[in-house]
Design an enzyme around this catalytic site. Structure first.
Site, PDB file in Angstrom:
ATOM      1  N   HIS A   4       0.849  -1.206   0.000  1.00 29.19           N
ATOM      2  CA  HIS A   4       0.000   0.000   0.000  1.00 29.19           C
ATOM      3  C   HIS A   4       0.878   1.246   0.000  1.00 29.19           C
ATOM      4  CE1 HIS A   4       0.816   0.801   4.265  1.00 29.19           C
ATOM      5  NE2 HIS A   4       0.633  -0.517   4.482  1.00 29.19           N
TER       6      HIS A   4
ATOM      7  N   CYS B 299       3.421  -4.819   6.473  1.00 30.80           N
ATOM      8  CA  CYS B 299       3.102  -4.492   5.080  1.00 30.80           C
ATOM      9  C   CYS B 299       4.306  -3.870   4.367  1.00 30.80           C
ATOM     10  CB  CYS B 299       1.929  -3.512   5.025  1.00 30.80           C
ATOM     11  SG  CYS B 299       0.350  -4.292   5.469  1.00 30.80           S
TER      12      CYS B 299
END
Length: 465
Positions: free
Chosen positions: A420, A441
């Site tokens: 992301h 992430c």
């Protein structure tokens, strides 16, 4: 002397002659009758029983004579014309007491015909049953002989039926072999039959065991044809973009012929499928990957993987083999990837944690590369072969102690790890991950993330090394 004087004298002479004849006749009849009474308990003149003369003998006398004859009889078992073993028939259970049968013979003869029998040149030949054996004794002796014949076979060459054999090219017929082994069952049965038939010998070599199945046997030829139809089938698996040939020797080991048809040993087929899984399941095996900066590396399994369904694949493989035709197949699997194709082909995302960098390859060409920030030391980004399983704009990522809105979200595993944008990061690459790393992430610069989001498709592999 006148005729009248001679007539009384002649009458007197005739009378004496007649009286004499009557006396002689009475004597003859009396003597014949007496002799006839004799033959009511004795055999008639010139009577023979089984070649033994028994004329004028009583049943007891004849029985003693015949008993001595048959009690001395022997039965010889030979090998190649030479004596191997000799039995006294009495020891085999022969009944040498013929009293009842002899009494019956005397009672059935016409004792009044003794005169004709005496005058006739023809002999009276009678037959006596000399094959009456005690069944238990004979059976016991036959069983013992059977064991002795079996012992003879220990030094003899075995006779073998033609049979199916296999070599590296398939199945063949191994011809029958004629040995000098004796067929113990046939020999024992013949021994018993010959004795009961009144014979006196048995030649063992007449019962050499013969092959029951020859190389010309139609059923054996049919079995061979069916076995080779399956065994010589070429089977190929398409796995990870490669051809995996099923070895012919493996297939031959699986083939079974029973109840006049070819089947497969399902345990062996399943064993092969299980081994196939052990070697190729991407859910359990590392994937070799040619990285951009680390050369070839072995990557742990991740969400992009598959596992062979052993039960279903065993059944499917068996069905293809039993068709007797060459085939190609892809294993039946459970998972997120297609087993016939390489797990990672020429379109993928590579995330290099060591170098804190990410590349996006399309058709083998780099279309995007950027520095990134991965998970911090206590929440490191997991390594493995993953894939983009969704695309979401304006998502909010949440955890136990955080809530982060992002513009572009590409989840790659089942625990919440994904790629992301991270506009809060002051810098990317280098050692930033050690102090300002993520919860796992892959933080990406916003501009590069938008470009990646617009160009990537769901299902694209993501290799994290």
């Amino acid at each position: 002397m006148s005729r009248l004087d001679k007539r009384p004298k002649m009458k007197k002479t005739v009378r004496f002659i007649l009286i004499g004849l009557v006396v002689v006749l009475i004597a003859v009849i009396g003597g014949y009758t007496y002799r006839s009474m004799h033959y009511s308990s004795h055999f008639l003149p010139d009577t023979f029983i089984n070649g033994t003369r028994v004329s004028d003998l009583t049943a007891n006398q004849a029985n003693e004579l015949l008993h001595d004859r048959y009690d001395a009889q022997e039965f010889t078992v030979e090998q190649n014309g030479e004596e191997w073993k000799t039995f006294k028939k009495a020891d085999l259970g022969l009944d040498t007491d013929f009293s009842d049968e002899l009494e019956s013979m005397i009672s059935q003869q016409n004792n009044w015909r003794w005169g004709l029998a005496f005058l006739s040149s023809a002999n009276q030949n009678l037959e006596l049953n000399t094959a009456a054996f005690d069944e238990q004794t004979l059976n016991q002796q036959t069983e013992e002989l059977d064991q002795e014949i079996a012992a003879l076979n220990e030094d003899r060459t075995k006779t073998e039926d033609a049979k199916i054999d296999q070599d590296e090219d398939g199945f063949t017929i191994e011809p029958e072999k004629q040995g000098d082994e004796l067929d113990t069952k046939q020999a024992s049965e013949a021994f018993k039959a010959n004795i009961l038939d009144g014979q006196n010998e048995l030649e063992l070599t007449r019962y050499t065991k013969q092959p029951q199945t020859t190389s010309e046997d139609e059923d054996l030829q049919n079995e061979l044809e069916q076995l080779n139809e399956i065994a010589q089938t070429n089977g190929t698996y398409k796995i990870n973009g490669e051809d995996v040939e099923i070895p012919t020797e493996e297939i031959m080991d699986w083939v079974v012929y029973e109840n006049d048809e070819v089947t497969l040993d399902q345990d062996k087929v399943q064993g092969y499928v299980e081994k196939l899984g052990e070697d190729y399941n991407t859910s359990e095996n590392e994937t070799q990957f040619e990285s951009t900066e680390q050369d070839e590396v072995d990557v742990d399994p991740g969400t992009l993987s598959w596992t062979i369904n052993t039960e279903q694949e065993t059944e499917g493989l068996s069905e293809d083999l039993l068709k007797g035709e060459d085939f190609e197949r892809t294993p039946i699997v459970q998972g997120s990837a297609e087993p016939s194709e390489p797990l990672v082909d020429d379109t993928y995302v590579e995330v290099d944690l060591k170098n804190q960098h990410m590349w996006y390859y399309q058709d083998g060409e780099v279309t995007l590369d950027t520095d990134i920030v991965s998970g911090k030391p206590d929440t490191k980004t997991p390594t493995g072969v993953f894939y983009v399983w969704d695309k979401e704009r304006d998502a909010t990522l949440t955890g136990e102690d955080y809530e982060s809105p992002v513009d572009f979200w590409l989840p790659i595993d089942w625990t919440g790890v994904g790629i992301h944008d991270a506009d809060w990061q002051p810098t990317f690459g280098g050692d930033r991950w050690e102090e300002g790393g993520s919860h796992g992430c892959i933080n990406t610069p916003p501009g590069e993330m938008e470009e990646l989001f617009d160009n990537i498709e769901v299902g694209t592999p993501v290799v994290v090394i």
